[in-house]
Design a protein around this motif. Structure first.
Motif, mmCIF file in Angstrom:
data_model
loop_
_atom_site.group_PDB
_atom_site.id
_atom_site.type_symbol
_atom_site.label_atom_id
_atom_site.label_comp_id
_atom_site.label_asym_id
_atom_site.label_seq_id
_atom_site.Cartn_x
_atom_site.Cartn_y
_atom_site.Cartn_z
ATOM 1 N N GLN A 116 0.830 -1.203 0.000
ATOM 2 C CA GLN A 116 0.000 0.000 0.000
ATOM 3 C C GLN A 116 0.870 1.261 0.000
ATOM 4 N N ILE A 117 2.107 1.142 0.489
ATOM 5 C CA ILE A 117 2.960 2.339 0.569
ATOM 6 C C ILE A 117 3.985 2.409 -0.560
ATOM 7 N N THR A 146 1.677 -11.736 -3.047
ATOM 8 C CA THR A 146 2.311 -10.500 -3.522
ATOM 9 C C THR A 146 1.564 -9.933 -4.721
ATOM 10 N N GLY A 147 1.143 -10.806 -5.632
ATOM 11 C CA GLY A 147 0.526 -10.358 -6.874
ATOM 12 C C GLY A 147 -0.683 -9.479 -6.639
ATOM 13 N N LYS A 148 -1.635 -9.960 -5.868
ATOM 14 C CA LYS A 148 -2.848 -9.178 -5.630
ATOM 15 C C LYS A 148 -2.538 -7.913 -4.839
ATOM 16 N N ALA A 149 -1.676 -8.024 -3.833
ATOM 17 C CA ALA A 149 -1.366 -6.846 -3.019
ATOM 18 C C ALA A 149 -0.683 -5.771 -3.867
ATOM 19 N N ALA A 150 0.195 -6.209 -4.793
ATOM 20 C CA ALA A 150 0.860 -5.246 -5.684
ATOM 21 C C ALA A 150 -0.146 -4.644 -6.661
ATOM 22 N N PHE A 154 -0.877 -0.645 -7.060
ATOM 23 C CA PHE A 154 -0.431 0.080 -8.255
ATOM 24 C C PHE A 154 -1.538 0.335 -9.283
ATOM 25 N N ALA A 155 -2.718 -0.285 -9.129
ATOM 26 C CA ALA A 155 -3.789 -0.096 -10.115
ATOM 27 C C ALA A 155 -4.091 1.390 -10.285
ATOM 28 N N ASP A 156 -3.965 1.847 -11.519
ATOM 29 C CA ASP A 156 -4.247 3.238 -11.895
ATOM 30 C C ASP A 156 -3.367 4.268 -11.175
ATOM 31 N N ALA A 157 -2.238 3.826 -10.585
ATOM 32 C CA ALA A 157 -1.303 4.797 -9.992
ATOM 33 C C ALA A 157 -0.626 5.564 -11.125
ATOM 34 N N VAL A 222 9.854 3.592 -20.880
ATOM 35 C CA VAL A 222 9.479 2.798 -19.710
ATOM 36 C C VAL A 222 10.730 2.208 -19.074
ATOM 37 N N ARG A 223 10.801 2.266 -17.738
ATOM 38 C CA ARG A 223 11.848 1.585 -16.980
ATOM 39 C C ARG A 223 11.183 0.487 -16.144
ATOM 40 N N LEU A 224 11.815 -0.673 -16.078
ATOM 41 C CA LEU A 224 11.277 -1.775 -15.288
ATOM 42 C C LEU A 224 11.699 -1.647 -13.827
ATOM 43 N N SER A 225 10.815 -2.024 -12.921
ATOM 44 C CA SER A 225 11.156 -2.089 -11.505
ATOM 45 C C SER A 225 10.344 -3.208 -10.865
ATOM 46 N N SER A 226 10.610 -3.472 -9.605
ATOM 47 C CA SER A 226 10.033 -4.646 -8.945
ATOM 48 C C SER A 226 9.182 -4.271 -7.744
ATOM 49 N N ALA A 227 8.158 -5.088 -7.480
ATOM 50 C CA ALA A 227 7.380 -4.952 -6.248
ATOM 51 C C ALA A 227 7.590 -6.154 -5.334
#
Length: 495
Positions: A116-117, A146-150, A154-157, A222-227
């Motif tokens: 969430q943060i 992790t998938g759902k929480a991410a 991030f949805a529509d961020a 676009v740059r890739l990053s990880s959650a």
């Protein structure tokens, strides 16, 4: 100035904002700071404070280039009305022990605390090259939660997209529906033929693909990053709930300030328990951290022998989020336990990559075992633990928490040291297994099982989980491991 570099070299010198934006180091290592522990958190100053206030203080010690105002904005947005309990991570008595409930967030799993943060952190980072139109594509492999929480984070961020891969047929029905029904114009979800380790390794290769990075930067900006918890911005919010648990024990009169506490943590990827080690380095009086594994007990074997060997059978268990053979976050702990020897870490990780195993020096193992205990539970023991916890305490636990419950029950107890079990997911994410373990009806859909569990135990299913029954499935694609990079590239171009 506190800087971050790879566990495998000291050539990087990034701020925490840069490290969060990048996600993983260019050499495949994880970002760490040699300043960890130089700033101590005064626990006495946290007593009587809200979770949000504790978070601002602890995160300020870990991410020093975020201003207090920035951290306050991130914290207030992340830990607000989307949580089902005002304490965020409430502590409850469990017989002679305590349980820390980490599942009151929007997806009913502990990963909500960090995810969430993390998008709020990301929004306050700047593109590395000053390209104002650069967007971030989060790419994540998940073993279930992790998938759902991410996705929820991030949805529509703004300025971001997210692509999540999960192992086909190896997550619960509820976990799968949580992902495949996710709304948002910037989200992509895809099942993968293989297990979590296959998907996680492929994601790491995608991050290391220079040609792909160049194409995405040039064509799509676009740059890739990880959650995943390989991202330091995903890891450090988890440190907060160890401080919160300690403060709650003080406020209950269960301990005095300065008394030591033990934490038992169900973990596969080692991130959740590593956060406890970070808390200890920040000054929290942690006596032991107990690693609880399921039948995929690679961490138990490592902590008892000093040899990490992923060349072993993979078991699909009833605690799917812990079905992991390559525990990525262990690398950070090894870095600190080796006196910050990046050459040694690079050699160990090279051995793991090349031979599937590595062995640490005996003195290093002794140092690790001074802090970390371990145990594991097989399928029958997990089911027995769910039943025992209910019969003994009238408290319902999920299969992951049950691994920790079993391990705690096996450990000798020091009555002077309180023990806290971290409960990582709502039992309603795994209602069929819980019902079977408790002797309740377990036929029909997972939603029918939820209703039985609620009726039999007098508890209530989280509305977001129960409501999945009628949610529209948006994603049903399945790809082979070698098709994952193509999915990411198409998703990036669609941003």
């Amino acid at each position: 100035m506190t800087t971050f570099h790879s566990t495998r070299s000291t050539t990087d010198s990034l701020t925490s904002k840069q490290a969060i934006r990048q996600g993983i180091a260019a050499d495949g290592g994880l970002f760490v700071t040699d300043a960890l522990g130089e700033t101590r958190v005064d626990v006495a100053q946290l007593v009587g404070k809200s979770y949000q206030d504790i978070a601002v203080t602890v995160l300020g010690a870990l991410l020093p280039d975020f201003s207090e105002a920035e951290l306050r904005e991130c914290v207030e947005a992340a830990y607000g009305p989307q949580w089902g309990d005002g304490a965020i991570t409430p502590l409850k008595p469990l017989g002679e022990d305590w349980v820390l409930e980490l599942f009151h967030g929007p997806t009913s799993a502990f990963k909500d605390v960090a995810l969430q943060i993390l998008p709020r952190f990301m929004a306050r980072t700047a593109p590395a090259d000053g390209g104002a139109d650069e967007k971030i594509m989060i790419v994540t492999a998940t073993s279930g939660d992790t998938g759902k929480a991410a996705l929820a984070g991030f949805a529509d961020a703004p300025g971001t997209g997210i692509t999540v891969f999960y192992p086909q047929g190896k997550v619960s029905q509820v976990q799968e529906l949580q992902m495949t029904t996710q709304t948002g114009s910037n989200v992509t979800v895809c099942a993968v033929e293989g297990n979590f380790d296959d998907a996680q390794s492929a994601v790491k290769r995608i991050f290391g693909d220079r040609d792909l990075a160049a194409r995405l930067a040039g064509d799509a900006h676009v740059r890739l990053s990880s959650a995943n918890s390989i991202n330091v911005g995903r890891l450090v919010p988890q440190v907060v709930y160890y401080f919160s648990a300690y403060v709650q024990l003080v406020e209950r009169g269960a301990i005095a300030l300065g008394d030591e506490v033990e934490f038992c943590v169900p973990t596969g990827n080692f991130g959740d328990i590593l956060a406890g080690y970070y808390a200890k380095l920040l000054g929290l009086p942690v006596k032991h951290l107990i690693v609880a594994s399921d039948r995929n007990n690679v961490l138990f074997e490592f902590l008892t022998t000093g040899t990490y060997n992923r060349q072993r059978p993979f078991f699909q268990t009833i605690s799917p989020s812990m079905d992991i053979l390559i525990s990525s976050n262990l690398e950070r702990m090894l870095y600190y336990m080796s006196d910050k020897d990046s050459r040694l870490i690079s050699m160990l990780m090279n051995d793991l990559n090349q031979w599937g195993a590595y062995e640490i020096p005996d003195e290093m193992l002794a140092r690790i075992r001074h802090v970390f205990g371990c145990g594991w539970a097989d399928e029958d023991q997990v089911r027995e633990s769910i039943r025992d916890c209910w019969e003994r305490n009238r408290y319902v636990i999920d299969p992951h928490t049950a691994c920790g419950y079993f391990v705690l029950r096996q450990m000798p107890r020091d009555p002077s040291v309180p023990r806290v079990l971290l409960s990582t997911a709502s039992p309603y994410k795994f209602p069929r297994v819980v019902n079977e373990s408790l002797g309740f009806e377990a036929t029909g859909t997972d939603f029918a099982c939820m209703d039985v569990l609620a009726r039999e135990t007098g508890t209530t299913a989280p509305a977001a989980l129960r409501g999945l029954e009628n949610a529209a499935v948006r994603f049903d694609d399945v790809v082979a491991i070698d098709g994952m990079a193509g999915v990411v590239e198409r998703a990036a171009h669609a941003l």
